[in-house]
Motif scaffolding. Sequence first.
Motif, PDB file in Angstrom:
ATOM      1  N   HIS A  40      27.570  -6.570 -35.011  1.00 33.33           N
ATOM      2  CA  HIS A  40      27.215  -5.202 -34.645  1.00 33.33           C
ATOM      3  C   HIS A  40      25.755  -5.086 -34.208  1.00 33.33           C
ATOM      4  O   HIS A  40      25.453  -4.563 -33.136  1.00 33.33           O
ATOM      5  CB  HIS A  40      27.507  -4.262 -35.826  1.00 33.33           C
ATOM      6  CG  HIS A  40      27.379  -2.817 -35.470  1.00 33.33           C
ATOM      7  ND1 HIS A  40      26.416  -2.004 -36.012  1.00 33.33           N
ATOM      8  CD2 HIS A  40      28.089  -2.062 -34.604  1.00 33.33           C
ATOM      9  CE1 HIS A  40      26.543  -0.791 -35.501  1.00 33.33           C
ATOM     10  NE2 HIS A  40      27.545  -0.800 -34.647  1.00 33.33           N
ATOM     11  N   CYS A  41      24.817  -5.609 -35.043  1.00 33.29           N
ATOM     12  CA  CYS A  41      23.396  -5.419 -34.724  1.00 33.29           C
ATOM     13  C   CYS A  41      22.646  -6.737 -34.502  1.00 33.29           C
ATOM     14  O   CYS A  41      21.466  -6.734 -34.156  1.00 33.29           O
ATOM     15  CB  CYS A  41      22.698  -4.621 -35.829  1.00 33.29           C
ATOM     16  SG  CYS A  41      22.367  -5.593 -37.311  1.00 33.29           S
ATOM     17  N   CYS A  60      22.506  -3.142 -41.009  1.00 34.94           N
ATOM     18  CA  CYS A  60      23.298  -1.982 -40.555  1.00 34.94           C
ATOM     19  C   CYS A  60      24.517  -1.705 -41.428  1.00 34.94           C
ATOM     20  O   CYS A  60      25.291  -0.790 -41.147  1.00 34.94           O
ATOM     21  CB  CYS A  60      23.729  -2.173 -39.106  1.00 34.94           C
ATOM     22  SG  CYS A  60      25.079  -3.351 -38.897  1.00 34.94           S
ATOM     23  N   PHE A  62      27.246  -3.209 -41.601  1.00 35.08           N
ATOM     24  CA  PHE A  62      28.534  -3.602 -41.013  1.00 35.08           C
ATOM     25  C   PHE A  62      29.200  -4.632 -41.929  1.00 35.08           C
ATOM     26  O   PHE A  62      28.542  -5.510 -42.465  1.00 35.08           O
ATOM     27  CB  PHE A  62      28.304  -4.218 -39.626  1.00 35.08           C
ATOM     28  CG  PHE A  62      29.571  -4.679 -38.941  1.00 35.08           C
ATOM     29  CD1 PHE A  62      30.329  -3.784 -38.197  1.00 35.08           C
ATOM     30  CD2 PHE A  62      29.995  -5.997 -39.040  1.00 35.08           C
ATOM     31  CE1 PHE A  62      31.494  -4.202 -37.566  1.00 35.08           C
ATOM     32  CE2 PHE A  62      31.168  -6.416 -38.405  1.00 35.08           C
ATOM     33  CZ  PHE A  62      31.912  -5.513 -37.663  1.00 35.08           C
TER      34      PHE A  62
HETATM   35 ZN   LIG Z   1      24.288  -5.480 -38.686  1.00 30.32          ZN
END
Ligand SMILES: [Zn+2]
Length: 313
Positions: A40-41, A60, A62
């Motif tokens: 995700h990040c 994040c 996730f």
């Molecule tokens: Zn992340």
Amino acid sequence: MPRPDFPKTIFEFQQWFPDETACSKFLIESRWPDGFICPHCGGREYYWMDKRGLLQCTNCRFQASPTAGTVMHRSRQPLTLWFNAAYLVTTLTPGLSAVQFQRQVGLNNYETAFTMLHKLRAAMVRQGRDKIGGMIEVDETYIGGERPGRVGRGALNKVIVAGAVEVRGTAANRVRLQVIPDVTGATLVGFIQEHIVEGSTIKTDEFRGYSRVAAAGYHHIVTKELVHVHRVFSNLKTWLIGTHHGVSPQHLQAYLNEYTYRFNRRGTPMAAFQTVLGLAKERMGPTYAGLYGVKKGEVKWKHPTNPIAELNR
Ligand SMILES: [Zn+2]
């Protein structure tokens, strides 16, 4: 990071993978060999949520599952059970039946054993798409047939299997096996063209079905010395009768694929173990193109797509 070696004994295997945490750790390392990267990040740090078996990105939050895309995903069975099954499937030369597996690991439910083995097997039925090359022995054989048929080429009630064995020095390297409808020149040369790189040296017996091999762009040697392909046929028949008690014609190709898979990966049990579990990166060993270089203008050999993804379709 160097890939780990493979356990040499079942005792060593159990020391490597004693519990869910050890299996998870192995999955994470196989998945992210250069360390976790958040999809995700892009963050590199995570918490391990032991109870839920998930990684959570520190940045994040996730949550990533180390089993996503593998045969183990969303399975209610423990990872240790999957790992044991994969170990048995890849290290026992003849493989094993669902009943044997059920007894080995003490499962109550035959269906569970059957389904797990079926999923692991599905990952191995895909044949390599690359062609073999160099020095190749080619022959055909007849398999099965409950009613007596004529002996030799043209026997009734039997399935014809074409085989090609790549020979390196004095040893068999890779093998290709395929059910064929007949032994005409068109079929046999078609089999050769589908599986063997043009320009290779093909050894066959003097059967007329092979008379067009040279015209198809191969160096053709007619000989009675087809030791390797005969040994493969002989071992294949023993395996089909011994482990599987014979196989119906419509399923024979799947078993040929499984046999081919075991044969071609006999020297790399770790690769086989990871493949049947669906730890994606199919590592097929050296390809012909990889060994001899890809000619200019030729398409580089592509890795096969993830068989597990196809299974879940
Ligand atoms: Zn992340």
